[in-house]
Design an enzyme around this catalytic site. Sequence first.
Site, PDB file in Angstrom:
ATOM      1  CE  LYS A  58      -2.467  -2.753  -0.418  1.00  0.00           C
ATOM      2  NZ  LYS A  58      -2.450  -4.212  -0.318  1.00  0.00           N
ATOM      3  N   GLY A 188      -0.280 -14.132 -13.223  1.00  0.00           N
ATOM      4  CA  GLY A 188      -1.405 -14.133 -12.276  1.00  0.00           C
ATOM      5  C   GLY A 188      -2.073 -12.769 -12.209  1.00  0.00           C
ATOM      6  CB  VAL A 191      -5.319  -9.659  -4.650  1.00  0.00           C
ATOM      7  CG1 VAL A 191      -5.570  -8.361  -3.950  1.00  0.00           C
ATOM      8  CG2 VAL A 191      -6.544 -10.535  -4.580  1.00  0.00           C
ATOM      9  CB  ILE A 192      -0.151 -10.277  -5.408  1.00  0.00           C
ATOM     10  CG1 ILE A 192      -0.446 -10.528  -3.923  1.00  0.00           C
ATOM     11  CG2 ILE A 192       1.309  -9.874  -5.623  1.00  0.00           C
ATOM     12  CD1 ILE A 192       0.427 -11.580  -3.265  1.00  0.00           C
ATOM     13  N   GLY A 281      -0.680 -17.016  -6.186  1.00  0.00           N
ATOM     14  CA  GLY A 281      -1.320 -17.481  -4.957  1.00  0.00           C
ATOM     15  C   GLY A 281      -0.291 -17.764  -3.869  1.00  0.00           C
ATOM     16  CG  HIS A 454     -24.466  17.308  -0.261  1.00  0.00           C
ATOM     17  ND1 HIS A 454     -24.381  16.505  -1.385  1.00  0.00           N
ATOM     18  CD2 HIS A 454     -24.372  18.595  -0.689  1.00  0.00           C
ATOM     19  CE1 HIS A 454     -24.288  17.289  -2.464  1.00  0.00           C
ATOM     20  NE2 HIS A 454     -24.273  18.560  -2.064  1.00  0.00           N
TER      21      HIS A 454
HETATM   22  P1  FAD Z   1       1.671 -14.034   8.355  1.00  0.00           P
HETATM   23  O1  FAD Z   1       1.454 -12.598   8.245  1.00  0.00           O
HETATM   24  O2  FAD Z   1       2.244 -14.769   7.196  1.00  0.00           O
HETATM   25  O3  FAD Z   1       2.602 -14.226   9.628  1.00  0.00           O
HETATM   26  C1  FAD Z   1       3.064 -15.465  10.023  1.00  0.00           C
HETATM   27  C2  FAD Z   1       4.296 -15.243  10.865  1.00  0.00           C
HETATM   28  O4  FAD Z   1       4.654 -16.461  11.480  1.00  0.00           O
HETATM   29  C3  FAD Z   1       5.506 -14.808  10.047  1.00  0.00           C
HETATM   30  O5  FAD Z   1       6.079 -13.670  10.629  1.00  0.00           O
HETATM   31  C4  FAD Z   1       6.444 -16.006  10.122  1.00  0.00           C
HETATM   32  O6  FAD Z   1       7.830 -15.628  10.123  1.00  0.00           O
HETATM   33  C5  FAD Z   1       6.048 -16.606  11.448  1.00  0.00           C
HETATM   34  N1  FAD Z   1       6.340 -18.031  11.577  1.00  0.00           N
HETATM   35  C6  FAD Z   1       5.998 -19.029  10.720  1.00  0.00           C
HETATM   36  N2  FAD Z   1       6.386 -20.222  11.215  1.00  0.00           N
HETATM   37  C7  FAD Z   1       6.994 -19.959  12.399  1.00  0.00           C
HETATM   38  C8  FAD Z   1       7.602 -20.770  13.388  1.00  0.00           C
HETATM   39  N3  FAD Z   1       7.657 -22.095  13.255  1.00  0.00           N
HETATM   40  N4  FAD Z   1       8.151 -20.167  14.464  1.00  0.00           N
HETATM   41  C9  FAD Z   1       8.094 -18.811  14.617  1.00  0.00           C
HETATM   42  N5  FAD Z   1       7.531 -18.007  13.717  1.00  0.00           N
HETATM   43  C10 FAD Z   1       6.975 -18.571  12.635  1.00  0.00           C
HETATM   44  N6  FAD Z   1      -4.211  -8.928   3.266  1.00  0.00           N
HETATM   45  C11 FAD Z   1      -5.132  -7.982   3.524  1.00  0.00           C
HETATM   46  O7  FAD Z   1      -6.057  -8.230   4.288  1.00  0.00           O
HETATM   47  N7  FAD Z   1      -5.041  -6.736   2.950  1.00  0.00           N
HETATM   48  C12 FAD Z   1      -4.041  -6.425   2.090  1.00  0.00           C
HETATM   49  O8  FAD Z   1      -3.990  -5.303   1.585  1.00  0.00           O
HETATM   50  C13 FAD Z   1      -3.070  -7.400   1.799  1.00  0.00           C
HETATM   51  N8  FAD Z   1      -2.056  -7.136   0.956  1.00  0.00           N
HETATM   52  C14 FAD Z   1      -1.094  -8.078   0.729  1.00  0.00           C
HETATM   53  C15 FAD Z   1      -0.060  -7.773  -0.140  1.00  0.00           C
HETATM   54  C16 FAD Z   1       0.916  -8.715  -0.408  1.00  0.00           C
HETATM   55  C17 FAD Z   1       2.047  -8.365  -1.346  1.00  0.00           C
HETATM   56  C18 FAD Z   1       0.876  -9.978   0.251  1.00  0.00           C
HETATM   57  C19 FAD Z   1       1.958 -10.986   0.016  1.00  0.00           C
HETATM   58  C20 FAD Z   1      -0.154 -10.295   1.108  1.00  0.00           C
HETATM   59  C21 FAD Z   1      -1.155  -9.349   1.347  1.00  0.00           C
HETATM   60  N9  FAD Z   1      -2.233  -9.621   2.191  1.00  0.00           N
HETATM   61  C22 FAD Z   1      -3.181  -8.668   2.425  1.00  0.00           C
HETATM   62  C23 FAD Z   1      -2.371 -10.918   2.865  1.00  0.00           C
HETATM   63  C24 FAD Z   1      -1.886 -10.799   4.321  1.00  0.00           C
HETATM   64  O9  FAD Z   1      -0.546 -10.383   4.322  1.00  0.00           O
HETATM   65  C25 FAD Z   1      -2.040 -12.130   5.019  1.00  0.00           C
HETATM   66  O10 FAD Z   1      -3.375 -12.573   4.911  1.00  0.00           O
HETATM   67  C26 FAD Z   1      -1.686 -11.995   6.485  1.00  0.00           C
HETATM   68  O11 FAD Z   1      -0.371 -11.528   6.645  1.00  0.00           O
HETATM   69  C27 FAD Z   1      -1.844 -13.328   7.194  1.00  0.00           C
HETATM   70  O12 FAD Z   1      -1.553 -13.164   8.536  1.00  0.00           O
HETATM   71  P2  FAD Z   1      -1.012 -14.374   9.424  1.00  0.00           P
HETATM   72  O13 FAD Z   1      -0.749 -13.794  10.760  1.00  0.00           O
HETATM   73  O14 FAD Z   1      -1.917 -15.523   9.304  1.00  0.00           O
HETATM   74  O15 FAD Z   1       0.357 -14.821   8.735  1.00  0.00           O
HETATM   75  P1  NAD Z   2      -4.704 -14.850  -6.054  1.00  0.00           P
HETATM   76  O1  NAD Z   2      -5.269 -16.169  -5.728  1.00  0.00           O
HETATM   77  O2  NAD Z   2      -5.435 -13.617  -5.726  1.00  0.00           O
HETATM   78  O3  NAD Z   2      -4.393 -14.773  -7.619  1.00  0.00           O
HETATM   79  C1  NAD Z   2      -3.579 -15.689  -8.272  1.00  0.00           C
HETATM   80  C2  NAD Z   2      -3.934 -15.650  -9.737  1.00  0.00           C
HETATM   81  O4  NAD Z   2      -2.965 -16.393 -10.442  1.00  0.00           O
HETATM   82  C3  NAD Z   2      -5.295 -16.289 -10.038  1.00  0.00           C
HETATM   83  O5  NAD Z   2      -6.045 -15.446 -10.858  1.00  0.00           O
HETATM   84  C4  NAD Z   2      -4.912 -17.585 -10.728  1.00  0.00           C
HETATM   85  O6  NAD Z   2      -5.871 -18.007 -11.672  1.00  0.00           O
HETATM   86  C5  NAD Z   2      -3.617 -17.201 -11.394  1.00  0.00           C
HETATM   87  N1  NAD Z   2      -2.730 -18.319 -11.684  1.00  0.00           N
HETATM   88  C6  NAD Z   2      -2.482 -19.387 -10.887  1.00  0.00           C
HETATM   89  N2  NAD Z   2      -1.567 -20.199 -11.485  1.00  0.00           N
HETATM   90  C7  NAD Z   2      -1.233 -19.612 -12.665  1.00  0.00           C
HETATM   91  C8  NAD Z   2      -0.348 -19.943 -13.709  1.00  0.00           C
HETATM   92  N3  NAD Z   2       0.381 -21.036 -13.649  1.00  0.00           N
HETATM   93  N4  NAD Z   2      -0.254 -19.121 -14.768  1.00  0.00           N
HETATM   94  C9  NAD Z   2      -1.007 -17.973 -14.833  1.00  0.00           C
HETATM   95  N5  NAD Z   2      -1.875 -17.618 -13.857  1.00  0.00           N
HETATM   96  C10 NAD Z   2      -1.973 -18.412 -12.787  1.00  0.00           C
HETATM   97  O7  NAD Z   2      -3.248 -14.859  -5.376  1.00  0.00           O
HETATM   98  P2  NAD Z   2      -2.182 -13.708  -5.192  1.00  0.00           P
HETATM   99  O8  NAD Z   2      -2.503 -12.541  -6.035  1.00  0.00           O
HETATM  100  O9  NAD Z   2      -0.861 -14.366  -5.323  1.00  0.00           O
HETATM  101  O10 NAD Z   2      -2.413 -13.309  -3.690  1.00  0.00           O
HETATM  102  C11 NAD Z   2      -2.263 -14.299  -2.645  1.00  0.00           C
HETATM  103  C12 NAD Z   2      -3.168 -14.006  -1.496  1.00  0.00           C
HETATM  104  O11 NAD Z   2      -2.761 -12.835  -0.813  1.00  0.00           O
HETATM  105  C13 NAD Z   2      -4.587 -13.791  -1.954  1.00  0.00           C
HETATM  106  O12 NAD Z   2      -5.319 -14.922  -1.630  1.00  0.00           O
HETATM  107  C14 NAD Z   2      -5.084 -12.613  -1.205  1.00  0.00           C
HETATM  108  O13 NAD Z   2      -6.085 -12.996  -0.318  1.00  0.00           O
HETATM  109  C15 NAD Z   2      -3.886 -12.095  -0.414  1.00  0.00           C
HETATM  110  N6  NAD Z   2      -3.711 -10.684  -0.782  1.00  0.00           N
HETATM  111  C16 NAD Z   2      -4.694  -9.807  -0.440  1.00  0.00           C
HETATM  112  C17 NAD Z   2      -4.586  -8.485  -0.807  1.00  0.00           C
HETATM  113  C18 NAD Z   2      -5.666  -7.542  -0.441  1.00  0.00           C
HETATM  114  O14 NAD Z   2      -6.472  -7.863   0.418  1.00  0.00           O
HETATM  115  N7  NAD Z   2      -5.751  -6.384  -1.065  1.00  0.00           N
HETATM  116  C19 NAD Z   2      -3.491  -8.052  -1.532  1.00  0.00           C
HETATM  117  C20 NAD Z   2      -2.532  -8.969  -1.881  1.00  0.00           C
HETATM  118  C21 NAD Z   2      -2.649 -10.292  -1.483  1.00  0.00           C
END
Ligand code: FAD
Ligand code: NAD
Length: 482
Positions: A58, A188, A191-192, A281, A454
């Site tokens: 973001k 893909g 979302v990402i 994903g 408004h």
């Molecule tokens: P994580 O955030 O993955 O945290 C897990 C933690 O556990 C990590 O710090 C890891 O190091 C630690 N861990 C793992 N195994 C162990 C172990 N054995 N011992 C100690 N520590 C350990 N979601 C949204 O809702 N809004 C968004 O805008 C959004 N944007 C995203 C953008 C990107 C580029 C990505 C990659 C993801 C985004 N997401 C977004 C998804 C979001 O980041 C995840 O859904 C969220 O972080 C999940 O939270 P979590 O606590 O389950 O796991």
């Molecule tokens: P995603 O599941 O949103 O999208 C993956 C896309 O890749 C899908 O459209 C799928 O059909 C496509 N795909 C899969 N295999 C492929 C292939 N071999 N060739 C071409 N296309 C292929 O996954 P993501 O964008 O990687 O994000 C991962 C997760 O992180 C999401 O589930 C989302 O919930 C979370 N996330 C959330 C936010 C947010 O809330 N704004 C932002 C980023 C990530």
Amino acid sequence: MATQYDVVVIGSGPAGYVAAIRCAQLGFKTACIEKWLNKDSKTVYGGTCLNVGCIPSKALLDSSHKFVEAQHHFEVHGIKTGKVAIDVPAMVARKDKVVTQLTGGVKSLFAANKVDGIAGTGKLVAKDRVVVTDHTGNQQELTATHVIIAAGSVPIEIPPTPIDQQTIVDSTGALDFQEVPKRLGVIGAGVIGLELGSVWARLGAEVTVLEALDDFLPMVDRQIAKEALKILTKQGLNIKLGARVTGSKLTKGSKPSVTVEYTDKDGEQKATFDKLIVAVGRRPFTKDLLADEVGIELDARGFIKVNEKCATNIPNVYAVGDVVRGPMLAHKGMEEGVMVAERLAGKKTQVNYDLVPSVIYTHPEVAWVGKNEEQLKADGVTYNVGVFPFVASGRALAANDADGMVKLLTETKSDRILGCHIIGASAADLLQQIVIAMEFSASAEDIGLTMFSHPSLSEAVHEAALAANGHAVHIGNKKQRH
Ligand code: FAD
Ligand code: NAD
């Protein structure tokens, strides 16, 4: 000797750190184990979300949006800027500063709430024992009355495009480019792919997105997805649907590149990029986490199996966030963390999995909650549709930001709101009004009878609710019943 805790949380992402803080607030002696290290081998809390996910993406989306505004949209307001340039390392450094501020914030919250942050990789060796190994190999054992696993997720890799974090990167690598790639490939259109593809397209990259599916954003209401495709294409994202990647070849040297081979409806294709983001994903992360003898069950896709209360098959062991079923979203994990903590304290807290809001932070944003039109049709529900386009909103026009619409779906007989789908500026924040309304089982009439400031973008939500019953004031009303 093992240190005894009431609750040990493994992982400090949004699911884990929120669970830990809530447990401590409720009087439990709580530890939270984290293995994430920064470049100086110091432990950082906050997980994927704060370090390489929600927050840094973001930050870059906001910076790149300001760049586009300055470059293309200030002039219409009468603001002359001269030539606008982008300093990518400065933009990335600002992003890093925001991340450091927020991860430091989690550390401070742990201190304020008396959560013991413990550095290292935690392994559940018995239902009430966790062994922690830090990065130097030192081990300690914790015993716990309750264990909450919040180990999160990691990006999925696909064999045709192995990640080297130089030319072929995952989402983490895509947050740290030091210059704008001239030709950027994204695998893909999820979302990402759309968020990070947008960042670099706004800064000048030619972006091609290869999506295996024939449908664009299949989880999104079709009308909204169609609008999103139109707008994002206009912004320069070349989105190729039905493109199946079969292989890639790296060219090394002073100007490295990657040629991606894929098939689409016209047969075999090739495209060459300076950088390639693989965003196909994420998968649950359970490496080095669970000793076999504990017997925690995983499902076929590797998620820890839990019930609706996030309890695993082993008593007193819970799992929350991305490591369990459901959408991989920070807020979903946080609410699960709160639920588990509060249930340990004897409360009856639940998570309403029917009302998890989703947002794609492109510009305009795409945000939705509840059922979409296609799902209602499939369920045989008789529903009304209320649509209000932002082009009819005074506030959106004043801001010169009037793309998109609010779409509200209601049950015809009861008028109860069943879903809301928004594409537009600030869609995430606008949607939240409807999430609250749906949590209280509101009807479109309830929203219609509520007074809205408004001029505000929120008026589009008000008008969409009025439109669902055929009496919007600021647009013509068509037949809405389906
Ligand atoms: P994580 O955030 O993955 O945290 C897990 C933690 O556990 C990590 O710090 C890891 O190091 C630690 N861990 C793992 N195994 C162990 C172990 N054995 N011992 C100690 N520590 C350990 N979601 C949204 O809702 N809004 C968004 O805008 C959004 N944007 C995203 C953008 C990107 C580029 C990505 C990659 C993801 C985004 N997401 C977004 C998804 C979001 O980041 C995840 O859904 C969220 O972080 C999940 O939270 P979590 O606590 O389950 O796991
Ligand atoms: P995603 O599941 O949103 O999208 C993956 C896309 O890749 C899908 O459209 C799928 O059909 C496509 N795909 C899969 N295999 C492929 C292939 N071999 N060739 C071409 N296309 C292929 O996954 P993501 O964008 O990687 O994000 C991962 C997760 O992180 C999401 O589930 C989302 O919930 C979370 N996330 C959330 C936010 C947010 O809330 N704004 C932002 C980023 C990530």
